[in-house]
Every structure is written in C-alpha cells, then in structure tokens.
Design an enzyme around this catalytic site. Structure first.
Site, PDB file in Angstrom:
ATOM      1  N   SER A   1       0.182  -4.856   2.346  1.00 12.51           N
ATOM      2  CA  SER A   1      -0.055  -5.675   1.143  1.00 12.51           C
ATOM      3  C   SER A   1       0.870  -6.882   1.140  1.00 12.51           C
ATOM      4  O   SER A   1       1.944  -6.862   1.761  1.00 12.51           O
ATOM      5  CB  SER A   1       0.242  -4.830  -0.105  1.00 12.51           C
ATOM      6  OG  SER A   1       0.260  -5.640  -1.260  1.00 12.51           O
TER       7      SER A   1
ATOM      8  N   TYR B   1       5.690   1.205  -4.936  1.00 11.73           N
ATOM      9  CA  TYR B   1       4.519   0.779  -4.154  1.00 11.73           C
ATOM     10  C   TYR B   1       4.904  -0.275  -3.111  1.00 11.73           C
ATOM     11  O   TYR B   1       4.550  -0.162  -1.926  1.00 11.73           O
ATOM     12  CB  TYR B   1       3.456   0.220  -5.098  1.00 11.73           C
ATOM     13  CG  TYR B   1       2.245  -0.368  -4.416  1.00 11.73           C
ATOM     14  CD1 TYR B   1       1.216   0.449  -3.963  1.00 11.73           C
ATOM     15  CD2 TYR B   1       2.118  -1.745  -4.228  1.00 11.73           C
ATOM     16  CE1 TYR B   1       0.086  -0.087  -3.340  1.00 11.73           C
ATOM     17  CE2 TYR B   1       1.000  -2.288  -3.610  1.00 11.73           C
ATOM     18  CZ  TYR B   1      -0.014  -1.455  -3.172  1.00 11.73           C
ATOM     19  OH  TYR B   1      -1.119  -2.006  -2.548  1.00 11.73           O
TER      20      TYR B   1
HETATM   21  P1  NAD Z   1      -9.420   1.643  -4.208  1.00  9.69           P
HETATM   22  O1  NAD Z   1      -8.989   2.362  -5.418  1.00  9.69           O
HETATM   23  O2  NAD Z   1     -10.842   1.281  -4.097  1.00  9.69           O
HETATM   24  O3  NAD Z   1      -9.044   2.470  -2.910  1.00  9.69           O
HETATM   25  C1  NAD Z   1      -7.926   3.300  -2.833  1.00  9.69           C
HETATM   26  C2  NAD Z   1      -8.413   4.642  -2.351  1.00  9.69           C
HETATM   27  O4  NAD Z   1      -7.280   5.455  -2.034  1.00  9.69           O
HETATM   28  C3  NAD Z   1      -9.203   5.428  -3.375  1.00  9.69           C
HETATM   29  O5  NAD Z   1     -10.565   5.108  -3.347  1.00  9.69           O
HETATM   30  C4  NAD Z   1      -8.941   6.850  -2.939  1.00  9.69           C
HETATM   31  O6  NAD Z   1     -10.026   7.327  -2.173  1.00  9.69           O
HETATM   32  C5  NAD Z   1      -7.725   6.778  -2.044  1.00  9.69           C
HETATM   33  N1  NAD Z   1      -6.688   7.680  -2.501  1.00  9.69           N
HETATM   34  C6  NAD Z   1      -5.758   7.480  -3.458  1.00  9.69           C
HETATM   35  N2  NAD Z   1      -5.032   8.602  -3.612  1.00  9.69           N
HETATM   36  C7  NAD Z   1      -5.509   9.518  -2.729  1.00  9.69           C
HETATM   37  C8  NAD Z   1      -5.191  10.863  -2.413  1.00  9.69           C
HETATM   38  N3  NAD Z   1      -4.194  11.517  -3.044  1.00  9.69           N
HETATM   39  N4  NAD Z   1      -5.917  11.496  -1.468  1.00  9.69           N
HETATM   40  C9  NAD Z   1      -6.949  10.860  -0.846  1.00  9.69           C
HETATM   41  N5  NAD Z   1      -7.287   9.588  -1.085  1.00  9.69           N
HETATM   42  C10 NAD Z   1      -6.572   8.932  -2.023  1.00  9.69           C
HETATM   43  O7  NAD Z   1      -8.510   0.360  -4.104  1.00  9.69           O
HETATM   44  P2  NAD Z   1      -8.269  -0.710  -2.928  1.00  9.69           P
HETATM   45  O8  NAD Z   1      -7.602  -1.827  -3.614  1.00  9.69           O
HETATM   46  O9  NAD Z   1      -9.467  -0.949  -2.139  1.00  9.69           O
HETATM   47  O10 NAD Z   1      -7.164  -0.004  -2.040  1.00  9.69           O
HETATM   48  C11 NAD Z   1      -7.266   0.144  -0.634  1.00  9.69           C
HETATM   49  C12 NAD Z   1      -5.946  -0.206   0.018  1.00  9.69           C
HETATM   50  O11 NAD Z   1      -5.694  -1.587  -0.180  1.00  9.69           O
HETATM   51  C13 NAD Z   1      -4.738   0.524  -0.558  1.00  9.69           C
HETATM   52  O12 NAD Z   1      -3.893   0.922   0.502  1.00  9.69           O
HETATM   53  C14 NAD Z   1      -4.047  -0.537  -1.382  1.00  9.69           C
HETATM   54  O13 NAD Z   1      -2.674  -0.312  -1.489  1.00  9.69           O
HETATM   55  C15 NAD Z   1      -4.352  -1.762  -0.552  1.00  9.69           C
HETATM   56  N6  NAD Z   1      -4.186  -3.034  -1.245  1.00  9.69           N
HETATM   57  C16 NAD Z   1      -4.976  -3.340  -2.319  1.00  9.69           C
HETATM   58  C17 NAD Z   1      -4.769  -4.559  -2.966  1.00  9.69           C
HETATM   59  C18 NAD Z   1      -5.583  -4.951  -4.163  1.00  9.69           C
HETATM   60  O14 NAD Z   1      -5.258  -5.935  -4.804  1.00  9.69           O
HETATM   61  N7  NAD Z   1      -6.638  -4.237  -4.509  1.00  9.69           N
HETATM   62  C19 NAD Z   1      -3.791  -5.443  -2.512  1.00  9.69           C
HETATM   63  C20 NAD Z   1      -3.020  -5.097  -1.407  1.00  9.69           C
HETATM   64  C21 NAD Z   1      -3.229  -3.887  -0.789  1.00  9.69           C
END
Ligand code: NAD
Ligand code: MG
Length: 297
Positions: free
Chosen positions: A189, A202
């Site tokens: 991130s 985080y």
């Molecule tokens: P999202 O909520 O769609 O995806 C996150 C997923 O993590 C969930 O769908 C879930 O399936 C999984 N998860 C969480 N806890 C879990 C557990 N205990 N066991 C199994 N699965 C679990 O959100 P996203 O934003 O698409 O996140 C995907 C990745 O992107 C993450 O690593 C997040 O940190 C990273 N990210 C997101 C952003 C943003 O702004 N959305 C920015 C930087 C990084």
C-alpha cells in the site's frame, strides 16, 4: 464499448462513481457497496497473456482481488479464490463472471487467521486446478484507530496475522508447488511509505510486506520464481467502508491525490496481470505503485 485500452482522460474517468459514506460490518460486501465499484466486469478484455496458467488469489471475492480474478480468467488462467465464508455472495458472483471466460474456477472459503487453513490453501488450489504458478497474497485487514493507548492488542495482532503471518504461511506452503517461471505478487500500500496517523498497525504491516517481497525476491530469483508487489493508493472497495477510514472522511476519499479522485479495482488488475505474465521476466523485487500520482520512494 470501452475497454481498459480505450484512450481516455484519467481525471474524468469514473466521474460517475462516488464514495458515499457507508457503514458495513467487517469484512463488507461489494454486493451492497453504495455506489458499486468497477471491477472491470464490462471492460476488461483479455489477450491470452496468462493462457494455461494457474493462480491462487486471496481476498478474491471483492475489490482488488476480485478485479484481478476477472482479469486473470479473461487472460486464460484457471483461478482459485480464497475469501471469508461470510463473503460467499460476492465470491459466487465473481466466480460466475470468471467461468464465462471458459476457465476452471475453484472456491476455497476460510479464515486466514486459521493457520491450518492458510497452510492448506496451496494444496487445495493444486487439487482443484491441477497445479499452481501464480500466487497473489491480497487479503487484508484495515481498521482505523486514533489512539495507540486504546488500540486493542487483539486488533494489532489480527492485522498482523491477516496481512503478514498469513502471507508467510500461504507462500511457504505454496513453494513446493511453484515451477520455475512462477510469480508471487503481494499487495502492499501507499501506507508503507506515507503512513496515516490513524493506521499505525495497518501501515506497519504494509511496510513489512514491501520488505518481505524484496528479501524473498532475491532468495527465489535463482529458482526462476519472481516475487513482486503492487502498492495501491485510495481504491473504492469494501475495506474502506468497514472502518478502514472514519465514515466522515469517505466522501472525500482519494481527492488529495494528484489525479483528484479515488481509484477503482479495475485500474489495479492490469498491474497484477503484468507482474504475473512472463512478459515481466526481468522484473523482480519491484513494487508497482498504482495510486493516482502520489510520490513514492
Ligand atoms: P476488500 O475488502 O475487497 O478485500 C480484502 C479481502 O481480504 C476481503 O475481501 C477478505 O476476503 C479478505 N480478508 C480479510 N480478512 C480475512 C481473513 N481473516 N481471512 C481471509 N480473508 C480475509 O478490499 P481491497 O481494498 O480490495 O483489499 C485488497 C488488498 O488491497 C488488501 O491487502 C488491502 O490492504 C490492499 N489495499 C487496499 C487499498 C484501498 O484503498 N482499498 C489501498 C492499499 C492497499
Ligand atoms: Mg470481500
């Protein structure tokens, strides 16, 4: 019809999707996200870049992981989706879209804080797909908290377990299956280098994921396995409306980026495709930033 290749001004792209305050409980669902995010359902067009490949994606039901699954399937890869059982409705929707591409799709629900489940995921993916040569560690937990003195020990530990420990467990268990030419892609991130004051736990996990990626990349390169990371900026996903951000900040989410808007999961998928594909054969230990223009080291 627009595809990911259509010439367009990125400042006006997605002017039709707003980030409304929402207060879903963790882990949240794309199915009830208000407005719906763009996962590339209508736009992503494959050109055979991952034909015959076999991928395991964690956090695959929604957001960035789901957009990646759609793209991988349309590029010709069989895909195994890992997600929480509470997310079955999102996973079923993405699996159906991926199957329309004519590839094999496996559903592997479970909780990544369960070490046995995490360590068993690669075996399960191999059993369903007949092999494994792409691993995307993408599941993540993000809960804001203003004050370190009241940050619950349980939250700190669980954020590290999902974001870091599970990545280690899954990757370790995957290695025996990965042939030379395989790709591992971790999701870090912008928080790894520009941490928010309210995301101490985080942001720390995301810096760890960058270091893990760059260390392991050197270790595995001689075996022909490439390890890289993608670092998203502010992207419209369920993660943000399940206390990833304070609800009152959601409506301005992403507006401080040079592009002036939040990103959509569909804009992330091509980064994962590039790093998974053999076309990036000399790209190792890299973090590909997809963040609307925020400077990175
Ligand atoms: P999202 O909520 O769609 O995806 C996150 C997923 O993590 C969930 O769908 C879930 O399936 C999984 N998860 C969480 N806890 C879990 C557990 N205990 N066991 C199994 N699965 C679990 O959100 P996203 O934003 O698409 O996140 C995907 C990745 O992107 C993450 O690593 C997040 O940190 C990273 N990210 C997101 C952003 C943003 O702004 N959305 C920015 C930087 C990084
Ligand atoms: Mg989800």
């Amino acid at each position: 019809m627009r595809t990911q290749y259509t010439f367009i001004d990125p400042t006006t792209l997605y002017a039709d999707i707003s980030s409304h305050p929402d207060d879903q409980a963790e882990p949240g669902l794309d199915a009830v996200l208000n407005d719906r995010a763009d996962l590339g359902e209508k736009t992503y067009t494959g050109t055979g870049r991952l034909k015959g490949r076999k991928a395991l994606v964690t956090g695959a039901d929604s957001g960035i992981g789901a957009a990646t699954v759609i793209a991988f399937a349309r590029e010709g890869a069989d895909v195994a989706l890992a997600y929480l059982p509470q997310e079955q409705v999102d996973a079923d929707r993405i699996a159906a879209i991926a199957r329309e591409a004519g590839v094999t799709v496996a559903l592997l629900p479970g909780d990544l804080t369960d070490k046995a489940y995490a360590k068993g995921l690669p075996d399960s993916a191999v059993a369903e797909l007949g092999g494994l040569d792409i691993l995307v560690n993408n599941a993540g937990k993000q809960i804001y908290h203003e004050d370190l003195e009241t940050l619950p020990d349980e939250q700190f530990e669980e954020t590290f377990t999902v974001n870091v420990h599970a990545m280690f467990w899954v990757t370790k268990a995957a290695l025996k299956h990965l042939p030379a030419g395989s790709a591992i892609i971790n999701t870090t991130s912008i928080q790894a280098y520009s941490p928010s004051d309210i995301l101490v736990d985080y942001a720390s996990t995301k810096a760890t994921i960058n270091a893990f990626t760059k260390a392991l990349a050197q270790q595995l390169a001689p075996q022909g396995i490439r390890v890289n990371a993608v670092a998203p900026g502010p992207i419209w996903t369920p993660l943000q409306v399940t206390d990833g951000q304070p609800p009152e900040k959601i409506s301005e989410f992403g507006q401080s980026t040079p592009l002036g808007r939040m990103g959509q999961p569909a804009e992330l998928a091509p980064a994962y495709v590039f790093l998974a594909s053999a076309e990036s054969s000399y790209v190792i230990g890299e973090t590909l930033n997809v963040n609307g223009g925020m400077p990175t080291p």
